[in-house]
Scaffold this motif. Structure first.
Motif, PDB file in Angstrom:
ATOM      1  N   TRP A  96     -47.949  42.302  14.278  1.00 18.24           N
ATOM      2  CA  TRP A  96     -48.084  43.757  14.248  1.00 18.24           C
ATOM      3  C   TRP A  96     -48.141  44.387  15.637  1.00 18.24           C
ATOM      4  O   TRP A  96     -48.695  45.464  15.823  1.00 18.24           O
ATOM      5  N   TYR A 118     -48.636  50.437   6.801  1.00 21.48           N
ATOM      6  CA  TYR A 118     -50.062  50.775   6.751  1.00 21.48           C
ATOM      7  C   TYR A 118     -50.306  51.912   5.758  1.00 21.48           C
ATOM      8  O   TYR A 118     -51.282  51.891   4.997  1.00 21.48           O
ATOM      9  N   LYS A 122     -52.644  50.009   3.568  1.00 21.31           N
ATOM     10  CA  LYS A 122     -53.964  50.306   4.142  1.00 21.31           C
ATOM     11  C   LYS A 122     -54.634  49.087   4.766  1.00 21.31           C
ATOM     12  O   LYS A 122     -55.861  48.963   4.764  1.00 21.31           O
ATOM     13  N   GLU A 123     -53.854  48.184   5.324  1.00 18.98           N
ATOM     14  CA  GLU A 123     -54.412  47.033   6.024  1.00 18.98           C
ATOM     15  C   GLU A 123     -54.509  47.371   7.513  1.00 18.98           C
ATOM     16  O   GLU A 123     -53.496  47.622   8.175  1.00 18.98           O
ATOM     17  N   LYS A 124     -55.714  47.379   8.050  1.00 21.74           N
ATOM     18  CA  LYS A 124     -55.952  47.867   9.411  1.00 21.74           C
ATOM     19  C   LYS A 124     -55.176  47.093  10.463  1.00 21.74           C
ATOM     20  O   LYS A 124     -54.850  47.636  11.519  1.00 21.74           O
ATOM     21  N   LYS A 125     -54.882  45.822  10.206  1.00 24.88           N
ATOM     22  CA  LYS A 125     -54.140  45.031  11.179  1.00 24.88           C
ATOM     23  C   LYS A 125     -52.757  45.613  11.441  1.00 24.88           C
ATOM     24  O   LYS A 125     -52.167  45.374  12.502  1.00 24.88           O
ATOM     25  N   LEU A 127     -52.096  48.763  11.756  1.00 25.83           N
ATOM     26  CA  LEU A 127     -52.247  49.985  12.547  1.00 25.83           C
ATOM     27  C   LEU A 127     -52.792  49.742  13.944  1.00 25.83           C
ATOM     28  O   LEU A 127     -52.347  50.366  14.912  1.00 25.83           O
ATOM     29  N   LYS A 128     -53.744  48.840  14.074  1.00 21.71           N
ATOM     30  CA  LYS A 128     -54.542  48.742  15.298  1.00 21.71           C
ATOM     31  C   LYS A 128     -53.742  48.521  16.582  1.00 21.71           C
ATOM     32  O   LYS A 128     -53.971  49.228  17.580  1.00 21.71           O
ATOM     33  N   LYS A 131     -51.854  51.768  17.655  1.00 22.99           N
ATOM     34  CA  LYS A 131     -52.802  52.814  18.039  1.00 22.99           C
ATOM     35  C   LYS A 131     -53.431  52.498  19.387  1.00 22.99           C
ATOM     36  O   LYS A 131     -53.574  53.384  20.247  1.00 22.99           O
ATOM     37  N   THR A 177     -54.168  59.851  11.415  1.00 26.61           N
ATOM     38  CA  THR A 177     -55.504  60.030  11.988  1.00 26.61           C
ATOM     39  C   THR A 177     -55.987  61.478  11.949  1.00 26.61           C
ATOM     40  O   THR A 177     -57.198  61.724  11.994  1.00 26.61           O
TER      41      THR A 177
END
Length: 372
Positions: A96, A118, A122-125, A127-128, A131, A177
Motif C-alpha cells: 500500500w 479504502y 475501510k481497511e486503514k492499511k 490509507l495510511k 496520507k 478526511t
C-alpha cells in the motif's frame, strides 16, 4: 407541391444520418462483453513488457496506476468480485505504498487505487502510507518553478499529465478526511499549473513549457493523450467534490471549455489525432487519448452537464472506433507508447494505461446505455 432537388437531398441526408445513428446503437450487454474481454486479456498479460522496455512496468509506477483506475471502474460494473480481488492483491504486494519519488506526480498515481479500495473496504492499511506521504508534502512543499528548465521542476505539476496522476489523490484525501488542507493544496497547485499550461485561445493544455513556442507543420502542438490525461483528471477530481462548491465549479469551467473544443476536432473516423490540431499530419488512429476523451465526454452526458443530443453522435463514433481496434483475443491496439508528444502508434502494440483508459471510457458508455 414540388420538392426542390437540393431540399430533397438535404432531407435524404438527415434521414440517412438518423438511420446510421440507429444502426450503430450501442447495446450495454455488448459493451460489458467487450470490456470483460479487454480486462481479462490485460490481466493475463500484466507482466508483459511494453513501450520497448526490457522489463515489465513496476507495479507501483504510473502506467500501471492508470490501468488500476480503469480496472476499478470496470470492477464496479462487472458483477464479478475477482477484479476487486486482483486489485487488492496488487495493493498487498505493494504494501500500500506509493512509488519512490516523494513529490513526483507520476509516483502518486497508484494512490487512487489504494484510496478507492479504502472507500470500499475501510481497511486503514490502505490509507495510511498515502496520507503520511501527503502530510509530509504539506509540511515541506516544493518551492520550485514551473519552468521546464528549472531545477527539480517536476516536484510540482509542470507537465499536463500530472493533472491526472496526483490531483485526484488529493481530492480523495479531502473527501475521506474532510480536512481542508488537502483541498487547499490541490486548488493552489492546480490553478498554478492551469495558468501556466492552458491555452485560452484553443481551450487545450500544452504538454509542458517546452512546447509552447514549438510548431509542427505550422500548428501548435497539443498532444492528444496529454489532454486526455487532463480531461480524465478533471472528471476524477470532480467525482470527489460536491457540485455546489466553488472548487467544483472551477474544475467544471475548464472541463466545459475542453469538451466543446474536443467535439470540434474529432476526426471523421471517430478518433482524435495524436496532435489535436494536426489531423492531416497524424492520420494514424490512437486509442489511449481517444479513450480518455470518450470517458470525459460520456461522464458529462451521464451527469447532465453536456447535452446528450449534441454529444451523443461524437460518443458513438468514438466508441465504435475504439472497438474497431480491439483484437479477437482482447488486446487494444493503436496505443501510442510512452512519450510526451505526438508520434506513432501501431495496430499490434498496446500499453497498460491504454487499457485503463479504455475501461474508463467503457464504464461511462455502459452507464449511458444501461439507463432505463
Amino acid at each position: 407541391m414540388k420538392v426542390r432537388p437540393l431540399l430533397l437531398c438535404i432531407l435524404l441526408m438527415v434521414l440517412m444520418q438518423g438511420y446510421l445513428l440507429t444502426a450503430q446503437e450501442i447495446k450495454p450487454h455488448e459493451v460489458k462483453r467487450i470490456m470483460k474481454k479487454v480486462a481479462d486479456w490485460q490481466i493475463n498479460h500484466f507482466h508483459d513488457t511494453y513501450s520497448g522496455n526490457k522489463d515489465p512496468h513496476n507495479p507501483k509506477a504510473w502506467p500501471n496506476g492508470a490501468l488500476y483506475i480503469g480496472m476499478l471502474k470496470w470492477a464496479m460494473v462487472s458483477d464479478e468480485d475477482k477484479y476487486f480481488q486482483w486489485l487488492k492483491e496488487i495493493g498487498n504486494t505493494n504494501k500500500w505504498k506509493l512509488h519512490d519519488r516523494i513529490y513526483h506526480a507520476d509516483d502518486h498515481t497508484v494512490g487512487q487505487l489504494y484510496l478507492s479500495l479504502y472507500q470500499k473496504y475501510k481497511e486503514k492499511k490502505m490509507l495510511k502510507p498515502t496520507k503520511r506521504q501527503f502530510d509530509y508534502v504539506l509540511l515541506h512543499p516544493a518551492k520550485t518553478s514551473l519552468e521546464w528548465a528549472s531545477a527539480y521542476h517536476q516536484d510540482r505539476w509542470n507537465w499536463c499529465d500530472a493533472l491526472f496522476m496526483s490531483p485526484p489523490v488529493w481530492a480523495k484525501l479531502y473527501n475521506l478526511t474532510g480536512d481542508d488542507k488537502y483541498l487547499n493544496f490541490l486548488m493552489s497547485e492546480f490553478k498554478a499549473t492551469t495558468s501556466f499550461l492552458f491555452d485560452d485561445e484553443e481551450s487545450l493544455f500544452y504538454r509542458d513549457e517546452s512546447y509552447m513556442e514549438k510548431r509542427d507543420h505550422g500548428t501548435k502542438i497539443f498532444w492528444s493523450r496529454g489532454n486526455g490525461w487532463v480531461f480524465a483528471g478533471l472528471v476524477n477530481v470532480m467525482n470527489e467534490l460536491k457540485k455546489e462548491t466553488k472548487e467544483y465549479k472551477y474544475f467544471l469551467r475548464i472541463y466545459k471549455k475542453m469538451a466543446k473544443k474536443l467535439i470540434q476536432i474529432q476526426t471523421p473516423e471517430g478518433h482524435w489525432p495524436m496532435s489535436l490540431l494536426g489531423e492531416e499530419f497524424y492520420p494514424t488512429p490512437e486509442t489511449s487519448g481517444t479513450s480518455f476523451h470518450i470517458y470525459g465526454l460520456a461522464w458529462g452526458v451521464n451527469n447532465q452537464i453536456l447535452d446528450r443530443s449534441i454529444y451523443e453522435p461524437f460518443l458513438i463514433k468514438g466508441w465504435n472506433s475504439l472497438v474497431d481496434h480491439i483484437t479477437d483475443d482482447g488486446m487494444l491496439g493503436y496505443v501510442q507508447p510512452i512519450g510526451a508528444a505526438p508520434g506513432e502508434a501501431f495496430a499490434d502494440q498496446t500499453e497498460v494505461y491504454g487499457t485503463g483508459a479504455f475501461l474508463c471510457a467503457g464504464t461511462e458508455i455502459y452507464k449511458l446505455y444501461a439507463q432505463p
